[in-house]
Design an enzyme around this catalytic site. Structure first.
Site, PDB file in Angstrom:
ATOM      1  N   GLU B 264     -25.554 -33.316   7.331  1.00  0.00           N
ATOM      2  CA  GLU B 264     -24.562 -33.472   6.256  1.00  0.00           C
ATOM      3  C   GLU B 264     -25.231 -33.756   4.912  1.00  0.00           C
ATOM      4  O   GLU B 264     -24.759 -33.308   3.864  1.00  0.00           O
ATOM      5  CB  GLU B 264     -23.555 -34.576   6.602  1.00  0.00           C
ATOM      6  CG  GLU B 264     -22.740 -34.338   7.873  1.00  0.00           C
ATOM      7  CD  GLU B 264     -21.942 -33.039   7.887  1.00  0.00           C
ATOM      8  OE1 GLU B 264     -21.602 -32.528   6.805  1.00  0.00           O
ATOM      9  OE2 GLU B 264     -21.679 -32.531   8.998  1.00  0.00           O
ATOM     10  N   HIS B 267     -25.975 -30.560   3.226  1.00  0.00           N
ATOM     11  CA  HIS B 267     -24.816 -30.089   2.443  1.00  0.00           C
ATOM     12  C   HIS B 267     -24.712 -30.889   1.143  1.00  0.00           C
ATOM     13  O   HIS B 267     -24.424 -30.344   0.082  1.00  0.00           O
ATOM     14  CB  HIS B 267     -23.510 -30.286   3.228  1.00  0.00           C
ATOM     15  CG  HIS B 267     -23.284 -29.311   4.340  1.00  0.00           C
ATOM     16  ND1 HIS B 267     -23.220 -27.958   4.135  1.00  0.00           N
ATOM     17  CD2 HIS B 267     -23.074 -29.498   5.673  1.00  0.00           C
ATOM     18  CE1 HIS B 267     -22.973 -27.343   5.299  1.00  0.00           C
ATOM     19  NE2 HIS B 267     -22.899 -28.258   6.255  1.00  0.00           N
ATOM     20  N   GLU B 293     -24.388 -23.689   4.972  1.00  0.00           N
ATOM     21  CA  GLU B 293     -24.859 -24.051   6.303  1.00  0.00           C
ATOM     22  C   GLU B 293     -26.380 -23.932   6.387  1.00  0.00           C
ATOM     23  O   GLU B 293     -27.031 -24.665   7.130  1.00  0.00           O
ATOM     24  CB  GLU B 293     -24.175 -23.152   7.337  1.00  0.00           C
ATOM     25  CG  GLU B 293     -24.151 -23.708   8.733  1.00  0.00           C
ATOM     26  CD  GLU B 293     -23.330 -24.980   8.918  1.00  0.00           C
ATOM     27  OE1 GLU B 293     -22.527 -25.340   8.025  1.00  0.00           O
ATOM     28  OE2 GLU B 293     -23.507 -25.617   9.973  1.00  0.00           O
TER      29      GLU B 293
END
Lengths: 499, 499
Positions: B264, B267, B293
């Protein structure tokens, strides 16, 4: 035709509530979790959304819809009140030219920054020029209303509809007459030992007490209420069934987080317990600042500081803090959390001396707007009042005139509602004690039944009725400050063994 | 004239971003903190705000402004791309009649509920009729575009601009050709012991490692990023300098929260590191699902599962879990977190077998839209694919066809970007390793320099360039799936001592 207009009105109320919900949530998030570097980016977008809300609120077409509905003799009393409430609120905005409004908002933001710097520096002279500007700008804003009423009366009414200097004067006169001598007696009496409250109480353990015992006792339910931590505790009502309260834990003060939570949960119940039939309507909010504060103070002071409350909760607190409280009896504990002692800072003041902090602010605000007091050297005026009423003097402006944010924001007329809240609460408790055995309920963990009384007589109405109407319905009497002063006198006479 | 139009365009972009920010925050709050009983009240108001955003997006006047600007030969290449990106996105909405759109949104909400119930019951037949409806409704929505392109190509392009079945077929053909035999070899090889990863690891201790060691190592900075807990980890980019990531702690799995956080945070950096000159513009977002991604998987798999990463972090993890890991060497630990083993559930799949989970979904989706596969008994088709490619069979639909939410939402064409992301990441890492000594930086805690490379070559562009352009600029080559497959083959050949 009427039906069409009513539909339009309801859709418009819903629309405003959507923007308000988003702005509330952005505000709570900012004060709890939001990463600080995002602030300028979020603030710009929040300002845009606030502008959209402003446009919706001040939509001239909706002013026309309201006018037509009010002219219709057949609308229900409830709908009429909904419309009138909004009409009054928005009417105050509509009379002000938009550029004046924008300038005022900019001045508020600027004044907040300057106040913050001045407070950090403990130097009132830094804040004085901008306070003068805020006062002048407020006068200008209120002048647009052209109501013929004294300016400070208009301000008072904004926070507490129906209140005027005349009513507040009577209230604060009684406060002054009865509390100043009472406080003098308390100061001269034998003092109560509360030093054990100020030992180290590890925050992790305080949280354990909070989550395992206090919140369940209060019935504060995670399905509609959420607690977080902030520098300054607050309650925010995001929408129906969504209440956010915050607290602050102090390592060296075991009751601070507890009683501030009881306080905020009082606001929370008032926000949560409005009748479901008012969902999404104008009525789905507390009626006034004073009424809201009455509910928080009722829980904090009239329940949370009593012996029966602690008969149930103190053994649990002792089990969490055996080293610190193992040898302190519940009676000693309750005496300690009720100590009355003149102090400098309003937010840390006790139940007895608190109203005098407010009295001082009320007299200063009144003077600022009737011309008998000026912002020039207002720190000296402030100190003189504290000396006179509480016998204390701030070592610097940080603990003196700069302690509160309110004036930087132009929130004149707000402070008095804090004292009014305590007084309202006293009268509600007086009536409640006629109906139910409050002490027995506290002592046996049946807190929900107490909340049930408040819900039935106060919370469920939201702002369907005025504070005055609710007071009369709930207690059978008009508001009477002496109910509050009797309570304080009785309580502190017993606590300090006064004659 | 042009200046006026540009000003209008920028104000409109800002306006959309304000609504999007509010809706993002409401969404994150809902998944993390919000009391559940408030949901219907919040949802109704969120839906209103989403409707307002829709009206802003589809404002016909702004379509005209965009048309005029695009017709102007003198606007900059950057501004042209900004306008074209929005024009494409909004064009897809504008062609659909509003009532069809609303019906579709209602169907999505309904299908989500039915999917949830069917999953709980483990019974595909409950979901089948509504899946058919979602497929038909999706076809209807796409038909309005009237583009002449195969429907599934349009869907693929929505999530990954520029991608088509032709390109994905080539990609997945290589995946199939090379991974199916490789996985067979791994299954037949001597297995790696990873049982010590599944002991009890108290969550409190896991959080200690997270906050004290991992987040600081990753440079995830509380001033612009915030971590919370949710049932399903996610990253949400609220706005510039405001990134929210979440994780989930599993008591019996020490690496789950760690690697999902590394993922995460990948991201998060992509969201945070877009160049400041793109603040508030269309470019301030990742270019595509696959590119996003690629950044999360790059951190998770290509950095977070390597020996150099753990050479720095493992002693800290051991210090937090001396009983569980004291006797496990860093080499044993890294082998264990890289085990490749066919399994049923995509979100729990390892790096090696993951792309086959995606291949299966890609083939099914393609079949659903070219007519070779139907929703009827799709659970059987699903099971047959899993048997064929991974040699495993779900005991029920919960771990089979009902495991993912995507199809209830009509998100056809999304899945392939997950596999593409891993493949993009492999090629970026290949290029990065030419430029900087990644292993040495990992080993010496200089993670910021790795992020620096990603920022310079990928993150800072936001969606200024296409994924294809960024790939060519960053690596000097067009996208090549074999770079990814070479990596997996080399890694797993060494890990399992394959011939």
């Amino acid at each position: 035709m009427k039906e069409e207009l009513l539909k339009e009105f309801d859709a418009w109320v819903m629309k405003m509530s959507a923007y308000r919900m988003a702005l509330s949530l952005i505000g709570v998030d900012k004060q709890t979790l939001a990463p600080k570097d995002g602030a300028p980016y979020r603030d710009e977008r929040s300002a845009f959304l606030a502008g959209e809300l402003f446009s919706v609120e001040t939509d001239p077409h909706m002013a026309e819809v309201r006018r037509e509905l009010l002219a219709d003799g057949t609308i229900s009393a409830e709908k009429r009140r909904e419309i009138e409430l909004l009409d009054k609120e928005i009417g105050h905005i509509l009379v002000v030219p938009k550029d004046v409004f924008v300038q005022y908002a900019q001045l508020q933001a600027h004044a907040y920054e300057v106040w913050h710097q001045a407070k950090d520096a403990g130097d009132y002279s830094l804040f004085e020029p901008v306070l003068k500007q805020v006062i002048e700008a407020s006068k200008k804003m209120y002048a647009y209303r052209n109501s013929g009423l004294p300016m400070y009366d208009q301000m008072l009414d904004d926070y507490e509809p129906g209140m005027t200097m005349e009513i507040y004067d009577r209230f604060f006169d009684r406060v002054r007459e009865r509390l100043v001598p009472l406080i003098r007696k308390v100061v001269e009496a034998e003092q109560i030992d509360d030093s054990f409250l100020k030992q180290p109480y590890p925050v992790g353990k305080q949280k354990e007490f909070m989550n395992r015992y206090l919140l369940p006792y209060l019935g504060f339910d995670a399905s509609w209420g959420y607690q977080n931590e902030t520098e300054h505790p607050f309650t925010d009502i995001i929408c129906e069934n969504d209440i956010r309260v915050t607290t602050k834990y102090l390592e060296n003060n075991v009751v601070s987080a507890i009683l501030s939570t009881v306080h905020e949960v009082g606001h929370g119940y008032y926000g949560h317990d409005v009748a479901p039939e008012y969902d999404g309507t104008v009525f789905n909010y507390g009626i006034s600042s004073g009424m809201h504060e009455s509910q928080s103070r009722l829980l904090e002071n009239y329940l949370g500081r009593t012996l029966p409350f602690w008969e149930e909760n103190y053994p649990k607190l002792q089990s969490v803090f055996p080293d610190q409280l193992g040898n302190v009896s519940v009676e000693e504990f309750v005496r300690a959390i009720n100590v009355g002692r003149p102090s400098l800072v309003r937010t840390e003041a006790d139940e007895l001396t608190y109203p005098l902090h407010i009295l001082i602010r009320y007299e200063i605000e009144k003077g600022l707007f009737n011309g008998t007091i000026t912002a020039e050297h207002l720190d000296e005026t402030w100190d003189a009042y504290y000396e006179k009423y509480l016998g204390v003097k701030a070592p610097d402006a940080r603990q003196g005139i700069l302690q509160d944010v309110h004036w930087s924001d132009g929130s004149f007329g707000y402070f008095p509602t804090y004292a009014l809240g305590s007084a309202f609460a006293a009268q509600f408790v007086w009536a409640m004690r006629r109906d139910i055995d409050v002490d027995e309920l506290l002592r046996t963990g049946r807190f929900a039944e107490i909340i049930g009384w408040l819900k039935e007589h106060i919370h469920r109405y939201g702002c369907r009725y005025s504070a005055d109407e609710i007071m009369r319905m709930a207690t059978g009497e008009p508001f009477d400050p002496d109910c509050y002063l009797d309570y304080l006198e009785e309580k502190y006479t017993a606590l300090y063994n006064l004659k």
